[in-house]
Write an enzyme that holds these catalytic residues in place. Structure first.
Site, PDB file in Angstrom:
ATOM      1  CB  SER A  57      -0.901   0.000   1.245  1.00  0.00           C
ATOM      2  OG  SER A  57      -1.569   1.240   1.394  1.00  0.00           O
ATOM      3  CE1 TYR A  98      -3.966  -2.145   5.592  1.00  0.00           C
ATOM      4  CE2 TYR A  98      -3.126  -0.015   4.861  1.00  0.00           C
ATOM      5  CZ  TYR A  98      -3.662  -1.254   4.571  1.00  0.00           C
ATOM      6  OH  TYR A  98      -3.892  -1.618   3.264  1.00  0.00           O
TER       7      TYR A  98
END
Length: 306
Positions: free
Chosen positions: A173, A186
């Protein structure tokens, strides 16, 4: 070699690689033939994992689907068969559990064969501020988004290196390249996943295993439900991505042995700016782009417990 010769080699090869990269912007590289390859996709029961499986379906590969959602995998298997896949296998596997990864990996090797394209795609997000997140959720995020990559590589990389043939894909990501407010666990998991994938790629090159390719995928947030409720402040500049588009670009990156894939393309510029801008200027840019408020409307967020 002495200093002058090595320096000359550095200059000449740098020029060559820069020209090669420039040419590649306008002339796409020939796509490789993956017919007969065994492709394993984690998190294949829904979202981007399912879409990648669908796009691999007509390419003559054997598909191996992993997920914790049995019904989701059955649906993915049905969809990929409709799109032309003839060899589809699915296995219930919690990728955060090392023992289960190794056990199911052995089953795959016995029943299907050696995996030659491994796509680490499974991921979770808690969406809580760091101090509001229970330790168990933080640990689970790291186990699924990071540690699972260690175990799948351990399971399937030996066969790839023995044959000097294969492809390792890490779906990370842009949150693994720049911190985002409200996503501490995250971001940490994705930063770690990228660092791990880069380091293994260098190990492969250092040991002469240049036939095992690597691709690191860093998309901005996608409209898959994982970040349901989150919106981009400036969608023309940094849009919430369409998952079908992302899946298409990932398959293209694999077929052309692209090492890094950042989506949207504006991320190449933004990531470069992060490295050269002063810290305060970078924060100002982040506020302008909405990075400080992206998670405010996240529907999966659980309010802080009393």
């Amino acid at each position: 070699m002495n200093f002058l010769l090595e320096t000359l080699q550095l200059i000449v090869m740098s020029m060559y690689y820069n020209i090669e990269a420039f040419v590649r912007l306008f002339i796409p590289f020939k796509k490789k033939n993956v017919t007969g390859e065994i492709v394993l996709i984690t998190g294949a029961g829904s979202g981007i994992g399912r879409l990648m499986a669908e796009k691999f379906a007509p390419l003559g590969v054997s598909l191996v689907l992993w997920d914790v959602n049995q019904e989701g995998m059955k649906e993915t298997a049905r969809l990929v068969k409709e799109k032309g896949a003839t060899r589809v296998h699915y296995y219930l596997c919690d990728c955060s559990d090392k023992a289960k990864v190794y056990r199911v990996a052995d089953q795959v090797k016995r029943e299907v064969g050696d995996v030659s394209i491994l796509i680490n795609n499974a991921g979770i997000v808690t969406g809580r501020n760091f101090m509001d997140a229970p330790d168990s959720l933080i640990e689970k995020t790291l186990e699924v988004n990071t540690m699972a990559h260690f175990w799948t590589y351990k399971a399937f990389l030996p066969a790839m290196t023995a044959n000097n043939h294969g492809h390792l894909v890490s779906v990370a990501s842009t949150a693994g390249m720049i911190g985002v407010n409200g996503l501490a666990d995250y971001c940490a998991s994705k930063f770690a996943a990228i660092g791990f994938a880069e380091s293994v790629a260098l190990e492969l090159l250092a040991t002469g295993k240049d036939g095992v390719k690597t691709t690191i995928v860093c998309p901005h947030f996608m409209n898959t439900g994982m970040f349901d409720g989150c919106n981009s402040k400036w969608p023309l500049l940094v849009p919430v991505l369409d998952p079908d588009y992302v899946a298409k670009k990932i398959i293209e990156a694999i077929l052309t042995d692209q090492v890094y894939l950042l989506l949207p393309k504006s991320m190449y510029i933004l990531m470069g700016m992060k490295k050269i801008l002063p810290f305060k200027t970078g924060n100002l840019l982040g506020m302008y782009l909405g990075a400080f408020n992206f998670m405010d409307a996240f529907k999966g967020r659980v309010k802080k417990e009393a």
